[in-house]
Design a protein around this motif. Structure first.
Motif, PDB file in Angstrom:
ATOM      1  N   GLN A  63       0.862  -1.181   0.000  1.00  0.00           N
ATOM      2  CA  GLN A  63       0.000   0.000   0.000  1.00  0.00           C
ATOM      3  C   GLN A  63       0.895   1.227   0.000  1.00  0.00           C
ATOM      4  OE1 GLN A  63      -1.841   0.588   4.073  1.00  0.00           O
ATOM      5  NE2 GLN A  63      -1.524  -1.622   4.101  1.00  0.00           N
ATOM      6  N   PRO A  64       0.432   2.321  -0.581  1.00  0.00           N
ATOM      7  CA  PRO A  64       1.306   3.471  -0.842  1.00  0.00           C
ATOM      8  C   PRO A  64       2.094   3.934   0.376  1.00  0.00           C
ATOM      9  CG  PRO A  64      -0.836   3.800  -1.848  1.00  0.00           C
ATOM     10  CD  PRO A  64      -0.929   2.523  -1.074  1.00  0.00           C
ATOM     11  N   SER A  65       1.441   4.026   1.560  1.00  0.00           N
ATOM     12  CA  SER A  65       2.160   4.598   2.700  1.00  0.00           C
ATOM     13  C   SER A  65       3.313   3.690   3.124  1.00  0.00           C
ATOM     14  CB  SER A  65       1.193   4.818   3.866  1.00  0.00           C
ATOM     15  OG  SER A  65       0.707   3.577   4.317  1.00  0.00           O
ATOM     16  N   ILE A  66       3.106   2.385   3.094  1.00  0.00           N
ATOM     17  CA  ILE A  66       4.165   1.463   3.508  1.00  0.00           C
ATOM     18  C   ILE A  66       5.272   1.396   2.460  1.00  0.00           C
ATOM     19  CG2 ILE A  66       4.692  -0.954   4.005  1.00  0.00           C
ATOM     20  CD1 ILE A  66       2.059  -1.167   5.424  1.00  0.00           C
ATOM     21  N   HIS A  68       6.080   3.717   0.503  1.00  0.00           N
ATOM     22  CA  HIS A  68       6.815   4.979   0.634  1.00  0.00           C
ATOM     23  C   HIS A  68       7.851   4.883   1.753  1.00  0.00           C
ATOM     24  CE1 HIS A  68       7.317   9.102   2.310  1.00  0.00           C
ATOM     25  NE2 HIS A  68       7.642   9.307   1.053  1.00  0.00           N
ATOM     26  N   SER A  69       7.437   4.279   2.890  1.00  0.00           N
ATOM     27  CA  SER A  69       8.372   4.108   4.006  1.00  0.00           C
ATOM     28  C   SER A  69       9.578   3.279   3.591  1.00  0.00           C
ATOM     29  CB  SER A  69       7.688   3.416   5.177  1.00  0.00           C
ATOM     30  OG  SER A  69       6.833   4.311   5.838  1.00  0.00           O
ATOM     31  N   SER A 239       8.082  11.516  14.119  1.00  0.00           N
ATOM     32  CA  SER A 239       7.609  10.615  13.069  1.00  0.00           C
ATOM     33  C   SER A 239       7.377  11.405  11.788  1.00  0.00           C
ATOM     34  CB  SER A 239       6.355   9.888  13.523  1.00  0.00           C
ATOM     35  OG  SER A 239       5.491  10.785  14.172  1.00  0.00           O
ATOM     36  N   ASN A 242       8.926   9.172   7.796  1.00  0.00           N
ATOM     37  CA  ASN A 242       8.404   7.860   8.140  1.00  0.00           C
ATOM     38  C   ASN A 242       9.244   6.718   7.569  1.00  0.00           C
ATOM     39  OD1 ASN A 242       6.408   6.974   9.838  1.00  0.00           O
ATOM     40  ND2 ASN A 242       4.821   8.057   8.687  1.00  0.00           N
ATOM     41  N   LEU A 247       8.013   3.612  11.441  1.00  0.00           N
ATOM     42  CA  LEU A 247       6.660   3.091  11.214  1.00  0.00           C
ATOM     43  C   LEU A 247       6.398   1.882  12.111  1.00  0.00           C
ATOM     44  CD1 LEU A 247       4.178   3.503   9.366  1.00  0.00           C
ATOM     45  CD2 LEU A 247       5.139   1.784   7.839  1.00  0.00           C
ATOM     46  N   GLN A 251       3.843   1.368  15.194  1.00  0.00           N
ATOM     47  CA  GLN A 251       2.932   0.219  15.184  1.00  0.00           C
ATOM     48  C   GLN A 251       2.990  -0.530  16.511  1.00  0.00           C
ATOM     49  OE1 GLN A 251       0.672  -1.479  13.683  1.00  0.00           O
ATOM     50  NE2 GLN A 251       0.957  -3.547  14.515  1.00  0.00           N
ATOM     51  N   LEU A 257      -1.318   0.507  12.730  1.00  0.00           N
ATOM     52  CA  LEU A 257      -1.835  -0.173  11.535  1.00  0.00           C
ATOM     53  C   LEU A 257      -3.100  -0.961  11.867  1.00  0.00           C
ATOM     54  CD1 LEU A 257       1.568  -1.581  10.235  1.00  0.00           C
ATOM     55  CD2 LEU A 257       0.425   0.479   9.446  1.00  0.00           C
TER      56      LEU A 257
END
Lengths: 293, 262
Positions: A63-66, A68-69, A239, A242, A247, A251, A257
């Motif tokens: 997924q985009p956010s992960i 990206h990290s 944070s 990220n 991240l 979590q 998450l």
């Protein structure tokens, strides 16, 4: 493995059982506090809430956010490993082969021992005092007409974090690469001289081919070192940046998450990356050790 | 050759500038607490704070316990691998490298999963259990360094002859390990111990996620809430790291000297 019979003058008093009992605490420790915790995360990455096998946790990493990290983490690690390796190599060559006074070498090695261990939260403080908005160097540069922050620099960004990581990456490179540079025999340099090679030819055709596995291997070690680091980044940027460890930290702390299994998958991804780069490092080190004997 | 030497000096001077600037800057910043003049106020405030003393004391005690447990785990193992179980060498070395491969944050996540309050062995449920868990985690973090230093020291002495000599005098295995081997590899143990101390004293990830009142989380908290104290603390932390490395040099050079002598 076949055991070669060695002439023993006497029967050993301690049976092998004593040896096995002696190493038992080590293996109990390793299993309980290194192997099982890691293994349980690996298993968890492939399980759903009810413990059934699934690949959906890994799929949900996309997924985009992960993503990206991960890409941010990889970029910071590559940048700090690349420059760390380059500058560390230059410093090590200068100190070991640059014809500098004899005291330079032990001083550099001792300092590298200190600085490679000076990571974590205090390092972030030091860089805030140096390159933060009110930092020493920031103000100094403003005095001579260079306004860092007006020109878009900020310590709390990719560049700032990389610059901070270099403070422990460069010394680590110096420590790791020094034995390889020591392994360059003076005979090779003399032989090259006698055969009429120029300095540049000597470096390009003898030193580079011999050193490159060590340099590449050390860079991978630096990469893994930066990839797993969290305290410096957390203290520096909170944070805000990220990276994956931050991240994962969030979590674990607050279950951001809302899904522990996704957390295990996140950890699995980290482990995969640091594991692969370490394996490659060990392989390259074994390769370069042949020359350095 | 002249240009090579020039380049070497240039590289070294740039390096020195990069590495000294943050130290000078941090020190200068730490003196700025009192308006208009330099003072050691930030240090005074830090050192007088109860939280500083408590967390520093906690981490120091924990570091000592970590070192003792680490020595007890590592020394017999390295000894027996050297003397009797050489076929385990590869496996043992692989295990001691694991903490460098598994990031601390991943390892501690595994601890929380495995030893959390709803597990079979709920170490995190009690304060003492969590302390123990943190200590074992730190033994792990220090393992690569402790093992390497002890192993190097063991290689430099004649373990077999020492053991056989002691055996022939009727010494038991504990006497051999603690009265014969240990004193002979003291320098290696001390190197490992100081390095462990340097790593453990300000460690953040484990301590924070296991919710322990250690020095690392205290540092982070101060960093997020104060202006000048963090700089003073960074200088103190750097001085501590220097002290540890200095002590390693001191004891380490002792070894080299006695080994080099014919």
């Amino acid at each position: 493995m076949t055991t070669v019979a060695t002439p023993t003058t006497r029967v050993p008093r301690f049976p092998n059982a004593a040896a096995w009992i002696g190493v038992a605490p080590f293996f109990v420790f390793a299993v309980m506090f290194l192997i099982l915790p890691t293994a349980s995360l690996l298993v968890g990455a492939f399980q759903d809430h009810d413990g059934a096998f699934t690949l959906s946790n890994l799929a949900r990493l996309w997924q985009p956010s992960i993503l990206h990290s991960y890409s941010l983490s990889i970029e910071v690690s590559i940048a700090s490993a690349f420059f760390g390796a380059l500058i560390g190599l230059a410093l090590a060559i200068a100190a070991l082969r640059g014809g500098l006074p004899a005291w330079v070498r032990p001083t550099l090695m001792t300092f590298s021992g200190v600085a490679s261990n000076f990571a974590g939260v205090p390092l972030a403080f030091a860089f805030m005092a140096t390159l933060g908005r009110l930092g020493f160097v920031t103000i100094l540069l403003r005095g001579v007409g260079v306004d860092l922050y007006a020109s878009g620099f900020s310590l709390f960004t990719f560049t700032g974090l990389t610059l901070t990581y270099l403070y422990f990456q460069i010394p680590l490179m110096v420590l790791v690469i020094a034995p390889a540079i020591d392994g360059l025999k003076t005979e090779w340099s003399e032989a090259a001289d006698i055969l009429g090679a120029g300095r540049l030819q000597y470096w390009r055709m003898i030193v580079l081919p011999i050193l490159w596995p060590s340099v590449l291997g050390a860079s991978l070690l630096l990469f893994a070192n930066a990839f797993g680091a969290i305290a410096t980044a957390y203290a520096l940027t909170g944070s805000f940046l990220n990276i994956v460890p931050i991240l994962l930290y969030a979590q674990i702390r607050g279950d951001v998450l809302h899904d522990p299994n996704l957390g295990y998958a996140l950890a699995f991804g980290m482990l995969l990356i640091t594991g692969l780069s370490n394996v490659a490092y060990l392989y390259l080190r074994a390769r370069s050790d042949r020359w350095l004997k | 050759m002249k240009s090579g030497k020039f380049a070497a000096w240039a590289a070294m001077i740039l390096g020195v500038a990069y590495f000294l600037a943050p130290l000078i800057a941090t020190f200068e910043f730490s003196l700025r607490m009192r308006r208009g003049e330099y003072s050691f106020d930030a240090y005074r405030v830090v050192l007088a704070s109860g939280n500083f003393r408590d967390s520093f004391f906690y981490s120091t005690v924990l570091a000592f316990v970590t070192i003792i447990v680490g020595v007890l785990v590592v020394v017999p193992t390295a000894y027996w691998v050297q003397l009797r179980l050489p076929r385990l060498r590869g496996l043992v070395e692989f295990i001691t490298l694991l903490p460098l491969v598994v990031p601390a944050i991943v390892l501690v996540f595994g601890y929380i999963k495995l030893y959390g309050s709803s597990s079979i062995l709920p170490l995190t449920a009690t304060s003492l259990g969590a302390d123990a868990l943190l200590m074992f985690g730190y033994v792990g973090l220090g393992l690569p360094y402790m093992y390497r230093s002890v192993e190097t020291a063991l290689r430099s002495i004649d373990v077999r002859t020492l053991t056989e000599a002691a055996e022939s005098q009727g010494a038991g295995i504990f006497t051999i390990l603690f009265h014969i081997i240990l004193p002979n590899i003291r320098s290696g143990i001390l190197s490992g111990a100081f390095l462990t101390f340097a790593i453990v004293i300000g460690e953040f990830t484990f301590a924070s996620l296991l919710d322990r009142p250690a020095f690392g989380p205290y540092l982070q908290l101060i960093g997020a809430s104060k202006a000048y104290e963090p700089s003073a603390l960074a200088i103190i932390a750097f001085a501590l790291t220097w002290a540890c490395m200095g002590l390693i040099q001191l004891f380490g050079s002792g070894v080299r000297f006695s080994v080099d002598k014919p």
